[in-house]
Write a protein that holds these residues in place. Structure first.
Motif, PDB file in Angstrom:
ATOM      1  N   ASP A  85      65.780  15.655  23.257  1.00 36.25           N
ATOM      2  CA  ASP A  85      65.726  15.613  21.599  1.00 36.25           C
ATOM      3  C   ASP A  85      65.491  14.123  21.211  1.00 36.25           C
ATOM      4  N   LEU A  86      65.822  13.188  21.952  1.00 33.21           N
ATOM      5  CA  LEU A  86      65.636  11.709  21.479  1.00 33.21           C
ATOM      6  C   LEU A  86      64.616  11.246  22.392  1.00 33.21           C
ATOM      7  N   GLY A  87      64.136  11.521  23.616  1.00 34.36           N
ATOM      8  CA  GLY A  87      63.085  11.336  24.303  1.00 34.36           C
ATOM      9  C   GLY A  87      63.533   9.742  25.095  1.00 34.36           C
ATOM     10  N   ILE A  88      64.783   9.526  25.478  1.00 38.22           N
ATOM     11  CA  ILE A  88      65.283   8.387  25.927  1.00 38.22           C
ATOM     12  C   ILE A  88      66.003   8.827  27.165  1.00 38.22           C
ATOM     13  N   THR A  89      66.113   8.088  28.417  1.00 35.71           N
ATOM     14  CA  THR A  89      67.003   8.349  29.598  1.00 35.71           C
ATOM     15  C   THR A  89      68.538   8.364  29.220  1.00 35.71           C
ATOM     16  N   TYR A  90      69.260   9.025  30.227  1.00 40.08           N
ATOM     17  CA  TYR A  90      70.718   9.154  29.939  1.00 40.08           C
ATOM     18  C   TYR A  90      71.272   7.906  30.088  1.00 40.08           C
ATOM     19  N   ASP A  91      70.743   6.992  30.756  1.00 43.55           N
ATOM     20  CA  ASP A  91      71.430   5.692  30.839  1.00 43.55           C
ATOM     21  C   ASP A  91      71.143   4.940  29.749  1.00 43.55           C
ATOM     22  N   MET A  92      70.042   5.018  29.074  1.00 46.12           N
ATOM     23  CA  MET A  92      70.037   4.159  27.882  1.00 46.12           C
ATOM     24  C   MET A  92      70.521   4.943  26.521  1.00 46.12           C
ATOM     25  N   ASP A  93      70.857   6.305  26.818  1.00 48.48           N
ATOM     26  CA  ASP A  93      71.572   7.124  25.774  1.00 48.48           C
ATOM     27  C   ASP A  93      73.082   6.475  25.809  1.00 48.48           C
ATOM     28  N   VAL A  94      73.572   6.148  26.840  1.00 53.85           N
ATOM     29  CA  VAL A  94      74.912   5.633  27.020  1.00 53.85           C
ATOM     30  C   VAL A  94      75.076   4.269  26.523  1.00 53.85           C
ATOM     31  N   LEU A  95      74.070   3.329  26.240  1.00 59.12           N
ATOM     32  CA  LEU A  95      74.005   2.237  25.574  1.00 59.12           C
ATOM     33  C   LEU A  95      73.947   2.841  23.848  1.00 59.12           C
ATOM     34  N   ARG A  96      73.196   3.482  23.787  1.00 59.99           N
ATOM     35  CA  ARG A  96      73.183   3.905  22.444  1.00 59.99           C
ATOM     36  C   ARG A  96      74.149   4.341  21.737  1.00 59.99           C
ATOM     37  N   LEU A  97      74.792   5.312  22.459  1.00 57.83           N
ATOM     38  CA  LEU A  97      76.149   5.913  22.127  1.00 57.83           C
ATOM     39  C   LEU A  97      77.506   4.794  21.992  1.00 57.83           C
ATOM     40  N   ILE A  98      77.269   4.090  22.759  1.00 59.43           N
ATOM     41  CA  ILE A  98      78.562   2.882  22.713  1.00 59.43           C
ATOM     42  C   ILE A  98      78.292   2.140  21.436  1.00 59.43           C
ATOM     43  N   GLN A  99      76.889   1.862  21.044  1.00 61.46           N
ATOM     44  CA  GLN A  99      76.709   1.092  19.981  1.00 61.46           C
ATOM     45  C   GLN A  99      76.861   1.724  18.754  1.00 61.46           C
ATOM     46  N   GLU A 100      76.555   3.061  18.836  1.00 61.60           N
ATOM     47  CA  GLU A 100      76.542   3.962  17.597  1.00 61.60           C
ATOM     48  C   GLU A 100      78.303   4.061  17.342  1.00 61.60           C
TER      49      GLU A 100
END
Length: 492
Positions: A85-100
């Motif tokens: 749904d976002l087109g990003i890897t799970y490890d990058m999504d971890v960083l996105r989630l933390i920032q959000e």
């Protein structure tokens, strides 16, 4: 655009219920948080009135009591697993989630890498997180998991895992996606807390299936359609029925794992605090449905959308026939078919008449506008322009974008950027429209209508390019397409 769900009631009731659960366990609760925390568009589609960030708002009411731990499976890091749904890897999504989470005022300082077995990519990711000041913990594969309970609940099982240092009463365990090890992380923490003399609790937050509405309610069927690729199945919770004589709904994985979980609780505490999988849940969404028929119809439409998405994935070699078959069965159970999607009927009829790709878009008041393929515009871009014209009460004969304005853009695409298709995509059309808006009142009026399209339905008679799909998503439109490529090529 009718409302069937009381969002404010949900925020109040859900946060109070979680507070009650925290107090039941000596003021320390590990909450496994399934689904999406701040972009739950599935819930907002099937429960009209539910806001996509409702769960985040609910947690903000508990911000002073809560901290967040994100779990990620080492194998998913190693194979660069992607959130589609976002087109990003799970490890990058971890960083996105933390920032959000941090941007919203929630405490998110820890990551646990589950099933860690020395994978090089996982080690690199651990180093990267630590360099950013994020605490990283490792949980290891356990032989015989999940059935060898005596080994799992021992110093050689959960005891080998790193203990995650937490300081607040509510610890939310979330993840980029399924299979990340959220439940195992929670239970490992219970084992370690118990060794330290703390009788911490565990609960599970899953919005779907909704436990206190019927098994075959369209809202619950829509959840099955959404998870057809995972082969999840809603079912009556037999443990809850046996313990209380009350019929509730859960899903197969939780029901199947419950006896193991109960045995783990007994191994940790000497008793199990829950009599059923339903008991473990804290979801109050079912109590906030205020118009059942509105939610039923919204869910029927969601099932049809999921059917089209499954067909598209199958054609693109990204899905399976089994996924399509399962949703077809769900459609029969819900007594619906694809022709009950009005925009699909309108787009396909126009395509058949003109023998070329077409699109249809349903406005907030139910009216349908269409768009056909021309030398200047693709069908989806044409439908979008016709929609903002209609909403802005602009005469059909008015050119929002002059053909003389479009032609240089086409020249740029074909002569200098190597595109074979001269017609403008939706994003290119809106950029051109925004430029015209600087000097033309009609274009400015049309541009101002775009927010009104959020939540509207659109269908195209052919599959769109990734650019158009992504742009419709950004506008908040619910897109479906016939499972047909516009051109017959072996590479798209």
């Amino acid at each position: 655009m009718k409302t069937g769900f009381d969002n404010q009631k949900y925020l109040t009731m859900q946060s109070e219920h979680i507070r009650d659960r925290i107090s039941q366990f000596g003021n320390k609760l590990y909450l496994e948080f399934g689904g999406k925390l701040f972009d739950d568009y599935h819930a907002s589609r099937v429960l009209p009135g539910f806001e996509p960030d409702s769960k985040l708002k609910m947690l903000l009411q508990l911000a002073d009591q809560a901290e967040i731990v994100i779990a990620i499976n080492a194998a998913d890091i190693e194979k660069n697993k992607v959130r589609h749904d976002l087109g990003i890897t799970y490890d990058m999504d971890v960083l996105r989630l933390i920032q959000e989470f941090r941007d919203k005022g929630l405490r998110a300082e820890s990551v646990v890498i589950t099933r860690f077995a020395g994978q090089s990519a996982a080690i690199q990711f651990k180093t990267k997180l630590e360099n950013l000041g994020i605490r990283v913990y490792r949980h290891y594969p356990i032989d015989g998991y999940p059935h060898n309970v005596s080994h799992i609940v021992s110093d050689n099982g959960y005891g080998k895992n790193d203990y995650i240092e937490t300081t607040r009463p509510l610890v939310i365990i979330t993840a980029p996606g399924p299979g990340s090890g959220k439940m195992a992380a929670c239970l490992s923490q219970l084992y370690h807390e118990n060794k330290r003399g703390i009788k911490a609790g565990y609960a599970k937050f899953e919005t779907f299936p909704i436990w206190n509405i019927p098994l075959k309610h369209p809202v619950n069927l829509a959840y099955e359609a959404a998870t057809a690729d995972l082969n999840d199945v809603n079912m009556i919770d037999p443990f809850h029925l046996d313990a209380y004589g009350i019929t509730t709904v859960n899903y197969n994985r939780d029901v199947e794992i419950y006896p193991v979980l109960a045995a783990m609780f007994e191994g940790i505490y000497g008793y199990c605090p829950y009599k059923s999988p339903t008991d473990m849940g804290v979801n109050m969404a079912g109590n906030c449905i205020i118009d059942d028929e509105v939610c039923r119809e919204a869910s029927r439409q969601e099932i049809i959308r999921r059917y089209y998405q499954a067909l598209n994935r199958l054609v693109a070699d990204e899905g399976s026939k089994e996924e399509v078959y399962k949703i077809e069965l769900l459609m029969k159970q819900a007594k619906i078919n694809a022709n009950q999607r009005p925009v699909a009927v309108a787009a396909n009829e126009l395509a058949a008449r003109n023998n070329s790709p077409a699109a249809a878009l349903q406005l907030p008041d139910g009216r349908i506008v269409t768009g056909k393929t021309s030398a200047l515009l693709g069908a989806s871009a044409a439908a979008l322009l016709n929609a903002v014209k209609e909403l802005g009460q602009i005469a059909d004969e008015v050119h929002l974008i002059s053909p003389a304005f479009i032609e240089p853009i086409q020249a740029l695409k074909t002569r200098y950027l190597g595109s074979r298709n001269p017609r403008l995509h939706t994003d290119e059309v809106l950029i051109a429209l925004s430029m015209c808006a600087a000097t033309d009142q009609n274009a400015r009026t049309a541009l101002e209508q775009l927010p009104k399209l959020r939540g509207c339905q659109v269908h195209t008679s052919v599959m769109l390019s990734p650019v158009d799909i992504k742009f419709f998503s950004k506008l908040g439109l619910d897109l479906t397409s016939e499972p047909i490529y516009e051109t017959k090529k072996i590479y798209h």
